[in-house]
Every structure is written in C-alpha cells, then in structure tokens.
Design a protein around this motif. Structure first.
Motif, PDB file in Angstrom:
ATOM      1  N   ALA A  51       7.110  10.178  42.963  1.00  0.00           N
ATOM      2  CA  ALA A  51       7.183  11.493  43.606  1.00  0.00           C
ATOM      3  C   ALA A  51       7.977  12.499  42.783  1.00  0.00           C
ATOM      4  CB  ALA A  51       7.797  11.359  44.998  1.00  0.00           C
ATOM      5  N   PHE A  52       8.985  12.020  42.063  1.00  0.00           N
ATOM      6  CA  PHE A  52       9.856  12.928  41.314  1.00  0.00           C
ATOM      7  C   PHE A  52       9.761  12.698  39.809  1.00  0.00           C
ATOM      8  CE2 PHE A  52      11.634  12.500  45.594  1.00  0.00           C
ATOM      9  CZ  PHE A  52      11.556  13.833  45.982  1.00  0.00           C
ATOM     10  N   ALA A  53       8.578  12.291  39.351  1.00  0.00           N
ATOM     11  CA  ALA A  53       8.349  11.995  37.938  1.00  0.00           C
ATOM     12  C   ALA A  53       8.532  13.213  37.035  1.00  0.00           C
ATOM     13  CB  ALA A  53       6.956  11.408  37.744  1.00  0.00           C
ATOM     14  N   ASP A  54       8.391  14.418  37.571  1.00  0.00           N
ATOM     15  CA  ASP A  54       8.556  15.626  36.762  1.00  0.00           C
ATOM     16  C   ASP A  54      10.026  15.949  36.497  1.00  0.00           C
ATOM     17  OD1 ASP A  54       5.833  15.949  36.612  1.00  0.00           O
ATOM     18  OD2 ASP A  54       5.739  17.424  38.227  1.00  0.00           O
ATOM     19  N   LEU A  55      10.927  15.250  37.172  1.00  0.00           N
ATOM     20  CA  LEU A  55      12.356  15.445  36.953  1.00  0.00           C
ATOM     21  C   LEU A  55      12.865  14.394  35.970  1.00  0.00           C
ATOM     22  CD1 LEU A  55      13.542  15.971  40.651  1.00  0.00           C
ATOM     23  CD2 LEU A  55      12.901  17.716  38.982  1.00  0.00           C
ATOM     24  N   GLN A  56      14.001  14.676  35.354  1.00  0.00           N
ATOM     25  CA  GLN A  56      14.641  13.724  34.459  1.00  0.00           C
ATOM     26  C   GLN A  56      15.535  12.801  35.279  1.00  0.00           C
ATOM     27  OE1 GLN A  56      17.401  15.516  31.769  1.00  0.00           O
ATOM     28  NE2 GLN A  56      17.893  13.594  30.763  1.00  0.00           N
ATOM     29  N   ALA A  57      15.154  11.545  35.387  1.00  0.00           N
ATOM     30  CA  ALA A  57      15.955  10.581  36.150  1.00  0.00           C
ATOM     31  C   ALA A  57      17.247  10.288  35.399  1.00  0.00           C
ATOM     32  CB  ALA A  57      15.166   9.299  36.367  1.00  0.00           C
ATOM     33  N   LEU A  58      18.367  10.448  36.085  1.00  0.00           N
ATOM     34  CA  LEU A  58      19.677  10.154  35.503  1.00  0.00           C
ATOM     35  C   LEU A  58      20.148   8.765  35.925  1.00  0.00           C
ATOM     36  CD1 LEU A  58      21.349  13.607  36.167  1.00  0.00           C
ATOM     37  CD2 LEU A  58      20.241  12.820  34.065  1.00  0.00           C
ATOM     38  N   ALA A  59      19.799   8.363  37.134  1.00  0.00           N
ATOM     39  CA  ALA A  59      20.148   7.045  37.660  1.00  0.00           C
ATOM     40  C   ALA A  59      19.237   6.782  38.851  1.00  0.00           C
ATOM     41  CB  ALA A  59      21.607   7.001  38.092  1.00  0.00           C
ATOM     42  N   ALA A  60      18.953   5.499  39.081  1.00  0.00           N
ATOM     43  CA  ALA A  60      18.082   5.143  40.202  1.00  0.00           C
ATOM     44  C   ALA A  60      18.284   3.671  40.530  1.00  0.00           C
ATOM     45  CB  ALA A  60      16.615   5.411  39.855  1.00  0.00           C
ATOM     46  N   GLY A  61      17.915   3.328  41.737  1.00  0.00           N
ATOM     47  CA  GLY A  61      17.986   1.937  42.150  1.00  0.00           C
ATOM     48  C   GLY A  61      17.107   1.687  43.347  1.00  0.00           C
ATOM     49  N   GLU A  62      16.760   0.409  43.520  1.00  0.00           N
ATOM     50  CA  GLU A  62      15.903   0.047  44.636  1.00  0.00           C
ATOM     51  C   GLU A  62      16.157  -1.419  44.967  1.00  0.00           C
ATOM     52  OE1 GLU A  62      11.458   1.479  45.734  1.00  0.00           O
ATOM     53  OE2 GLU A  62      11.746   0.706  43.723  1.00  0.00           O
ATOM     54  N   GLY A  63      16.448  -1.701  46.225  1.00  0.00           N
ATOM     55  CA  GLY A  63      16.670  -3.066  46.662  1.00  0.00           C
ATOM     56  C   GLY A  63      17.486  -3.101  47.932  1.00  0.00           C
ATOM     57  N   ASP A  64      17.519  -4.263  48.565  1.00  0.00           N
ATOM     58  CA  ASP A  64      18.267  -4.432  49.807  1.00  0.00           C
ATOM     59  C   ASP A  64      17.889  -3.395  50.863  1.00  0.00           C
ATOM     60  OD1 ASP A  64      19.680  -6.663  48.860  1.00  0.00           O
ATOM     61  OD2 ASP A  64      21.189  -5.390  47.921  1.00  0.00           O
ATOM     62  N   GLY A  65      16.617  -2.990  50.854  1.00  0.00           N
ATOM     63  CA  GLY A  65      16.137  -2.063  51.872  1.00  0.00           C
ATOM     64  C   GLY A  65      16.468  -0.601  51.633  1.00  0.00           C
ATOM     65  N   GLN A  66      16.897  -0.277  50.404  1.00  0.00           N
ATOM     66  CA  GLN A  66      17.233   1.117  50.088  1.00  0.00           C
ATOM     67  C   GLN A  66      16.665   1.493  48.725  1.00  0.00           C
ATOM     68  OE1 GLN A  66      21.392   2.302  50.967  1.00  0.00           O
ATOM     69  NE2 GLN A  66      21.662   0.109  51.318  1.00  0.00           N
ATOM     70  N   ALA A  67      16.353   2.766  48.558  1.00  0.00           N
ATOM     71  CA  ALA A  67      15.961   3.312  47.264  1.00  0.00           C
ATOM     72  C   ALA A  67      16.709   4.622  47.087  1.00  0.00           C
ATOM     73  CB  ALA A  67      14.451   3.555  47.210  1.00  0.00           C
ATOM     74  N   TRP A  68      17.135   4.892  45.856  1.00  0.00           N
ATOM     75  CA  TRP A  68      17.859   6.141  45.606  1.00  0.00           C
ATOM     76  C   TRP A  68      17.552   6.638  44.199  1.00  0.00           C
ATOM     77  CZ3 TRP A  68      21.404   6.149  41.615  1.00  0.00           C
ATOM     78  CH2 TRP A  68      21.810   4.906  41.151  1.00  0.00           C
ATOM     79  N   LEU A  69      17.758   7.940  44.026  1.00  0.00           N
ATOM     80  CA  LEU A  69      17.464   8.584  42.753  1.00  0.00           C
ATOM     81  C   LEU A  69      18.401   9.766  42.562  1.00  0.00           C
ATOM     82  CD1 LEU A  69      15.452   9.074  40.300  1.00  0.00           C
ATOM     83  CD2 LEU A  69      14.222  10.585  41.861  1.00  0.00           C
ATOM     84  N   LEU A  70      18.943   9.882  41.376  1.00  0.00           N
ATOM     85  CA  LEU A  70      19.686  11.067  40.951  1.00  0.00           C
ATOM     86  C   LEU A  70      18.914  11.624  39.770  1.00  0.00           C
ATOM     87  CD1 LEU A  70      22.150  12.958  41.034  1.00  0.00           C
ATOM     88  CD2 LEU A  70      23.271  11.372  39.446  1.00  0.00           C
ATOM     89  N   ALA A  71      18.452  12.860  39.880  1.00  0.00           N
ATOM     90  CA  ALA A  71      17.596  13.434  38.844  1.00  0.00           C
ATOM     91  C   ALA A  71      17.927  14.905  38.636  1.00  0.00           C
ATOM     92  CB  ALA A  71      16.131  13.267  39.227  1.00  0.00           C
ATOM     93  N   ARG A  72      17.563  15.393  37.444  1.00  0.00           N
ATOM     94  CA  ARG A  72      17.817  16.790  37.061  1.00  0.00           C
ATOM     95  C   ARG A  72      16.493  17.442  36.658  1.00  0.00           C
ATOM     96  NH1 ARG A  72      22.377  19.123  35.444  1.00  0.00           N
ATOM     97  NH2 ARG A  72      23.438  17.177  35.067  1.00  0.00           N
ATOM     98  N   VAL A  73      16.391  18.738  36.904  1.00  0.00           N
ATOM     99  CA  VAL A  73      15.217  19.493  36.483  1.00  0.00           C
ATOM    100  C   VAL A  73      15.188  19.512  34.961  1.00  0.00           C
ATOM    101  CG1 VAL A  73      14.101  21.757  36.482  1.00  0.00           C
ATOM    102  CG2 VAL A  73      15.221  20.927  38.544  1.00  0.00           C
ATOM    103  N   LYS A  74      14.030  19.198  34.384  1.00  0.00           N
ATOM    104  CA  LYS A  74      13.863  19.211  32.925  1.00  0.00           C
ATOM    105  C   LYS A  74      13.641  20.635  32.444  1.00  0.00           C
ATOM    106  CE  LYS A  74      11.269  14.871  32.843  1.00  0.00           C
ATOM    107  NZ  LYS A  74       9.956  14.288  32.546  1.00  0.00           N
ATOM    108  N   GLY A  75      14.318  21.032  31.390  1.00  0.00           N
ATOM    109  CA  GLY A  75      14.058  22.296  30.715  1.00  0.00           C
ATOM    110  C   GLY A  75      14.078  23.510  31.616  1.00  0.00           C
ATOM    111  N   GLU A  76      13.465  24.574  31.105  1.00  0.00           N
ATOM    112  CA  GLU A  76      13.395  25.855  31.810  1.00  0.00           C
ATOM    113  C   GLU A  76      12.112  25.929  32.624  1.00  0.00           C
ATOM    114  OE1 GLU A  76      15.606  28.454  31.860  1.00  0.00           O
ATOM    115  OE2 GLU A  76      16.967  27.091  30.839  1.00  0.00           O
ATOM    116  N   ARG A  77      12.187  26.643  33.699  1.00  0.00           N
ATOM    117  CA  ARG A  77      10.992  26.915  34.519  1.00  0.00           C
ATOM    118  C   ARG A  77      10.515  28.317  34.217  1.00  0.00           C
ATOM    119  NH1 ARG A  77      11.427  24.503  40.488  1.00  0.00           N
ATOM    120  NH2 ARG A  77      11.410  22.353  39.850  1.00  0.00           N
ATOM    121  N   PRO A  78       9.205  28.532  34.292  1.00  0.00           N
ATOM    122  CA  PRO A  78       8.671  29.902  34.062  1.00  0.00           C
ATOM    123  C   PRO A  78       9.101  30.856  35.162  1.00  0.00           C
ATOM    124  CG  PRO A  78       6.887  28.342  34.554  1.00  0.00           C
ATOM    125  CD  PRO A  78       8.171  27.574  34.558  1.00  0.00           C
TER     126      PRO A  78
END
Length: 78
Positions: A51-78
């Motif tokens: 779902a958030f593949a267009d962002l730069q993932a900084l950290a992520a995890g999945e397990g024990d019934g939880q999933a999480w993601l820390l991500a940043r917008v890549k580059g400049e937006r028009p």
C-alpha cells in the motif's frame, strides 16, 4: 507527519499518502494476520509494504498479530 495507530481502512491509504508533504513521515500500525488468526480487522501479510510502496520505508515489522511501518515521502512532489 501522520500517525495512524491500530486503525485500518485500506480505502484511505492513498488519501493518507496524498496528504504527506515532501519529506513527510508516516508512522502506521495495524492488526495483522501474521502470527494471529485472520479476521475482518486484520491486514493480510505484506499489506502495508504494498500500500505504501511509493514511500521510502525507514523501518517496518510484521508478526505477533501486528504490522507497522515508518516511511518518508521520496523526493519532491510536483
């Protein structure tokens, strides 16, 4: 920065991304099927990565019934 904690509505994922400014951060956590029983409110494996593949993932995890993601917008937006 957008923080979304234990709230999952895949219909809103693109709107979340659209509201981030250049360099903005997203911190999101949801209940996951990984390491838990499937259920209506649980994300299937890999949902946040896809779902958030267009962002730069900084950290992520999945397990024990939880999933999480820390991500940043890549580059400049028009």
């Amino acid at each position: 920065m957008i923080l979304c904690h234990r709230f999952r509505d895949p219909r809103l994922y693109q709107q979340i991304v659209d509201r981030l400014k250049p360099g903005g951060l997203l911190a999101i956590s949801v209940l996951s099927e990984v390491g838990a029983q499937p259920g209506f409110f649980r994300a299937p494996a890999g949902e946040l990565d896809v779902a958030f593949a267009d962002l730069q993932a900084l950290a992520a995890g999945e397990g024990d019934g939880q999933a999480w993601l820390l991500a940043r917008v890549k580059g400049e937006r028009p």
